[in-house]
Structure formats: structure tokens, C-alpha cells
Design a protein around this motif. Sequence first.
Motif, PDB file in Angstrom:
ATOM      1  N   LEU A 177       6.757   4.071  10.831  1.00 52.48           N
ATOM      2  CA  LEU A 177       7.696   3.365  11.683  1.00 52.48           C
ATOM      3  C   LEU A 177       7.168   2.015  12.126  1.00 52.48           C
ATOM      4  O   LEU A 177       7.910   1.041  12.192  1.00 52.48           O
ATOM      5  CB  LEU A 177       8.027   4.228  12.915  1.00 52.48           C
ATOM      6  CG  LEU A 177       8.695   5.578  12.602  1.00 52.48           C
ATOM      7  CD1 LEU A 177       8.948   6.359  13.886  1.00 52.48           C
ATOM      8  CD2 LEU A 177       9.982   5.377  11.831  1.00 52.48           C
ATOM      9  N   ASP A 178       5.882   1.926  12.456  1.00 51.98           N
ATOM     10  CA  ASP A 178       5.280   0.689  12.943  1.00 51.98           C
ATOM     11  C   ASP A 178       4.194   0.270  11.970  1.00 51.98           C
ATOM     12  O   ASP A 178       3.113   0.868  11.939  1.00 51.98           O
ATOM     13  CB  ASP A 178       4.710   0.879  14.344  1.00 51.98           C
ATOM     14  CG  ASP A 178       4.251  -0.444  14.966  1.00 51.98           C
ATOM     15  OD1 ASP A 178       4.452  -1.495  14.312  1.00 51.98           O
ATOM     16  OD2 ASP A 178       3.698  -0.407  16.087  1.00 51.98           O
ATOM     17  N   HIS A 179       4.485  -0.733  11.146  1.00 54.71           N
ATOM     18  CA  HIS A 179       3.496  -1.180  10.161  1.00 54.71           C
ATOM     19  C   HIS A 179       2.350  -1.952  10.809  1.00 54.71           C
ATOM     20  O   HIS A 179       1.306  -2.146  10.168  1.00 54.71           O
ATOM     21  CB  HIS A 179       4.175  -2.054   9.103  1.00 54.71           C
ATOM     22  CG  HIS A 179       4.851  -1.256   8.033  1.00 54.71           C
ATOM     23  ND1 HIS A 179       4.932  -1.666   6.730  1.00 54.71           N
ATOM     24  CD2 HIS A 179       5.472  -0.035   8.076  1.00 54.71           C
ATOM     25  CE1 HIS A 179       5.585  -0.777   6.004  1.00 54.71           C
ATOM     26  NE2 HIS A 179       5.930   0.231   6.816  1.00 54.71           N
ATOM     27  N   ASP A 180       2.557  -2.415  12.042  1.00 49.44           N
ATOM     28  CA  ASP A 180       1.450  -3.088  12.723  1.00 49.44           C
ATOM     29  C   ASP A 180       0.408  -2.089  13.226  1.00 49.44           C
ATOM     30  O   ASP A 180      -0.759  -2.454  13.405  1.00 49.44           O
ATOM     31  CB  ASP A 180       1.978  -3.911  13.901  1.00 49.44           C
ATOM     32  CG  ASP A 180       2.807  -5.098  13.430  1.00 49.44           C
ATOM     33  OD1 ASP A 180       2.495  -5.639  12.346  1.00 49.44           O
ATOM     34  OD2 ASP A 180       3.781  -5.465  14.121  1.00 49.44           O
ATOM     35  N   SER A 181       0.828  -0.858  13.420  1.00 49.42           N
ATOM     36  CA  SER A 181      -0.094   0.193  13.885  1.00 49.42           C
ATOM     37  C   SER A 181       0.104   1.425  13.020  1.00 49.42           C
ATOM     38  O   SER A 181       0.755   2.410  13.434  1.00 49.42           O
ATOM     39  CB  SER A 181       0.156   0.525  15.359  1.00 49.42           C
ATOM     40  OG  SER A 181      -0.054  -0.622  16.176  1.00 49.42           O
ATOM     41  N   PRO A 182      -0.391   1.405  11.782  1.00 51.23           N
ATOM     42  CA  PRO A 182      -0.204   2.552  10.895  1.00 51.23           C
ATOM     43  C   PRO A 182      -1.052   3.736  11.363  1.00 51.23           C
ATOM     44  O   PRO A 182      -2.003   3.573  12.120  1.00 51.23           O
ATOM     45  CB  PRO A 182      -0.684   2.023   9.546  1.00 51.23           C
ATOM     46  CG  PRO A 182      -1.667   0.966   9.867  1.00 51.23           C
ATOM     47  CD  PRO A 182      -1.182   0.329  11.140  1.00 51.23           C
ATOM     48  N   PRO A 183      -0.693   4.939  10.927  1.00 53.72           N
ATOM     49  CA  PRO A 183      -1.490   6.118  11.280  1.00 53.72           C
ATOM     50  C   PRO A 183      -2.927   5.978  10.767  1.00 53.72           C
ATOM     51  O   PRO A 183      -3.182   5.310   9.753  1.00 53.72           O
ATOM     52  CB  PRO A 183      -0.751   7.259  10.585  1.00 53.72           C
ATOM     53  CG  PRO A 183       0.631   6.746  10.358  1.00 53.72           C
ATOM     54  CD  PRO A 183       0.479   5.282  10.142  1.00 53.72           C
ATOM     55  N   PRO A 184      -3.871   6.589  11.447  1.00 54.11           N
ATOM     56  CA  PRO A 184      -5.279   6.519  10.984  1.00 54.11           C
ATOM     57  C   PRO A 184      -5.422   7.102   9.583  1.00 54.11           C
ATOM     58  O   PRO A 184      -4.860   8.141   9.264  1.00 54.11           O
ATOM     59  CB  PRO A 184      -6.032   7.350  12.037  1.00 54.11           C
ATOM     60  CG  PRO A 184      -5.157   7.340  13.239  1.00 54.11           C
ATOM     61  CD  PRO A 184      -3.752   7.317  12.726  1.00 54.11           C
ATOM     62  N   LYS A 240       2.684  -4.792   3.714  1.00 55.77           N
ATOM     63  CA  LYS A 240       3.086  -4.676   5.109  1.00 55.77           C
ATOM     64  C   LYS A 240       4.543  -5.065   5.297  1.00 55.77           C
ATOM     65  O   LYS A 240       5.022  -6.048   4.725  1.00 55.77           O
ATOM     66  CB  LYS A 240       2.199  -5.565   5.988  1.00 55.77           C
ATOM     67  CG  LYS A 240       1.010  -4.835   6.581  1.00 55.77           C
ATOM     68  CD  LYS A 240       0.529  -5.514   7.847  1.00 55.77           C
ATOM     69  CE  LYS A 240      -0.456  -4.608   8.581  1.00 55.77           C
ATOM     70  NZ  LYS A 240      -0.816  -5.184   9.887  1.00 55.77           N
ATOM     71  N   HIS A 241       5.246  -4.265   6.109  1.00 56.55           N
ATOM     72  CA  HIS A 241       6.630  -4.497   6.516  1.00 56.55           C
ATOM     73  C   HIS A 241       7.622  -4.404   5.374  1.00 56.55           C
ATOM     74  O   HIS A 241       8.739  -4.918   5.476  1.00 56.55           O
ATOM     75  CB  HIS A 241       6.775  -5.851   7.219  1.00 56.55           C
ATOM     76  CG  HIS A 241       5.971  -5.943   8.478  1.00 56.55           C
ATOM     77  ND1 HIS A 241       6.319  -5.291   9.636  1.00 56.55           N
ATOM     78  CD2 HIS A 241       4.807  -6.603   8.744  1.00 56.55           C
ATOM     79  CE1 HIS A 241       5.423  -5.550  10.579  1.00 56.55           C
ATOM     80  NE2 HIS A 241       4.485  -6.341  10.068  1.00 56.55           N
ATOM     81  N   VAL A 242       7.256  -3.754   4.276  1.00 52.12           N
ATOM     82  CA  VAL A 242       8.230  -3.393   3.253  1.00 52.12           C
ATOM     83  C   VAL A 242       8.678  -1.976   3.572  1.00 52.12           C
ATOM     84  O   VAL A 242       8.083  -0.988   3.163  1.00 52.12           O
ATOM     85  CB  VAL A 242       7.630  -3.485   1.834  1.00 52.12           C
ATOM     86  CG1 VAL A 242       8.618  -2.933   0.795  1.00 52.12           C
ATOM     87  CG2 VAL A 242       7.280  -4.915   1.486  1.00 52.12           C
ATOM     88  N   ASN A 243       9.757  -1.874   4.353  1.00 52.83           N
ATOM     89  CA  ASN A 243      10.241  -0.582   4.826  1.00 52.83           C
ATOM     90  C   ASN A 243      11.646  -0.277   4.316  1.00 52.83           C
ATOM     91  O   ASN A 243      12.354   0.551   4.880  1.00 52.83           O
ATOM     92  CB  ASN A 243      10.227  -0.535   6.355  1.00 52.83           C
ATOM     93  CG  ASN A 243      10.885  -1.775   6.962  1.00 52.83           C
ATOM     94  OD1 ASN A 243      11.586  -2.507   6.272  1.00 52.83           O
ATOM     95  ND2 ASN A 243      10.632  -2.017   8.243  1.00 52.83           N
TER      96      ASN A 243
END
Length: 362
Positions: A99-106, A113-116
Motif C-alpha cells: 500500500l505504501d511504497h515509501d515504507s515497504p514491509p521489512p 517504486k510507485h508502480v501500483n
Amino acid sequence: MPTTMTNTTADQKASCPLMVKPQRRRLVSKDGRSQTRGNTRGGSRETCFSALRDLWGTWLALRWRWVVLAFCGSFLLHWLLFAVLWYLLARVNGDLDVLDHDSPPPGHVLCVKHVNGFTAAFSFALETQLTIGYGTMYPNADCPTAIALLALQMLLGLMLEAFITGAFVAKFSRPQKRCDGILFSPQAVVCEQKGQRCLMFRVCNLQPQPLVDVSVSAVLYEERDDHELHQTALEFSIDNLGSRSCPLFLSPLTFFHPLNPSTPFINNPSSQTHFELVVFLTATQESTGSGYHKRTSYLPDEIQYGYCFSKVTSVHQNKTPNMRYFDTVPCPLTLANTHTTDTPDKEHVVVQLNGEGSDRVE
């Protein structure tokens, strides 16, 4: 039985395109385009394969409207193809679920980035191909697949741009596309000149620059009783130059070919088999050295018997609001190999040469 005769006639028409007189099918149009087509009995599949084997020649032979359409379509298809690949990469890598490409899961490495979504993937493919710079979307160096796909898109894109650019330059520089100002007379004439009957046609140069080394060749395509297409080379000359090329093309040039009793032009064409005279002109531009090529053709009903071209004189441009280069005047035919001295010269055409007009040019 009627069906067999129809098929036989159709086969003869396909094998010999000049056979049917009423249709007046041409080998070459008046503006120089070839009217013949290859044998299509192999079907459209063979035609497509032939076009693909000579892709460069097929591209150059296309009209401009199809070239522009192919230019736009090729880039759109290229962007669409790689938009699908970028979208599939994001889906396989699981980037679409973030959901948030600026804060991806660990532990999750984003490929781009931001290709959603597909719209973002298409925008990324467009930015990559046009090198307009990335904003929030950019490939991640920690994703080798993204780097490999990026390199593949750039390589194929550069190849496509090189092909398109080269094709545009080649179409612009084609010799036959640079000589719209070279005009052939719409009619050829048969008259008596210097004691013999001659076939003549006239060429006019409306180019802003003079042409040099002008040469003309002609081929006579004739259908005979065996329904075969016979080819005969005819030599045309200007005045006393013989077979040598004309050194300078300024004023209209009249080319002539002496006739003999064996040529089909010696009598009225209604009593002869169908023929077509194809004329080829080559010249060189004096300033650049680039070549000019143009051709036309004459059918039997486009040859005027007992006419000659009007004489051309050079006077000041203000005295000639209407310049007629290809006017013809009656020139009665007498016995073969007799010199006609009463050549009509009452009608004249005026042509401006180099902005001045005092010299008379026959």
C-alpha cells in the motif's frame, strides 16, 4: 464451356497486363508509379512473407500516410508491450500488494517504486523510452530483474528509433520524390523532322535550380500475336547531341526518335497491337550532385499523329502571363523519309531563362 473460356481469359489477363485494349491497363502511370503487381496466386500469406523478407523496401514503398501511421503505431505498441511487462514484474514481485511504497514491509524489495497499477506501469514505460526523467517512479538497483528489463527496453527502443529515423531520411532523399518540378508532355507526337518521321516528346524543368547531365532512355512494351510482352529499347536524342546527355537543363527539351517501317508508331495505332512506351529521365542537381529520376508512359491513344510541338522562345516574363510548354500544332505527314519544310511556327510559347529574355531557343 463458358466457365472455361472465362477462366482462360482471366489467366491471359493476369499473365499479360496490357492485353485488353478497352481497359487500357498501364505498366507505368503518367506520374511514374508502377501499376503492375506480382503474381497473387500464392495468396495473401505469400505476399506478407515477401513483404517481411524485404522489410526495408516495403517500408520505403509505403505512402506517407501509412508511414506516419506505422510510426505512431510502432511506438504505441512498444510502450504498451513494456507496460505489460512492467506490470507483470510488479505483480510477480508483489509490489501491487504494497500500500505504501515509501515504507515497504521489512524484507520486501520493490522493483519499481510507485508502480501500483497498469496506468503507472504504462507511464513508467513511456518515461523510460523517452528519457524524460523519473519522478516518484524509478527502478530499484537491488532488483536485478528490473535492471535487466530496463536494459532490454532501452536497447529495443534505440533500435526502433534508429530504424524509424533512417526510414524517414531515406524517404525524404529518394530521387523520384525530389523531381515534382520535372514535367513530361501529356502527349507524344509523330511528325516529320529533318527529312524523316520522328516520335517526339517534351520535358520541362520547373525546378528553382538548373539540372545537368540529363539523359533519357525508353523501352517499348508491345503485345504481339503470341500474347507475349516484348521489350524493345528506343534511343532518343536532342538536336545533334546524339546519345550523349544534355549538359544543362534550363529550357524545355524536346527529345526525338527517328522511326522506321518496323516500329508501331509509323502508322495509325488503331491498326497495331497494343503497346506502351515507358520513358525514363535521369539528371543531376548542379549544386548538390544529387540524382533525379522520373518516368512516364505513353499509350497508343496518347500519341498525336501529324502534330508537332510549338516552338519555344525566350522573352521577358512580363510579356507572358500564361506559359504553355506542351502546345501542339498540326504538321501534316507526307511520304516517309521526305523533309517537310512548312513546319508551323505561328504559335509560340514564351519561357523566361535566368530572369532575362532575349535569346531564341528552339
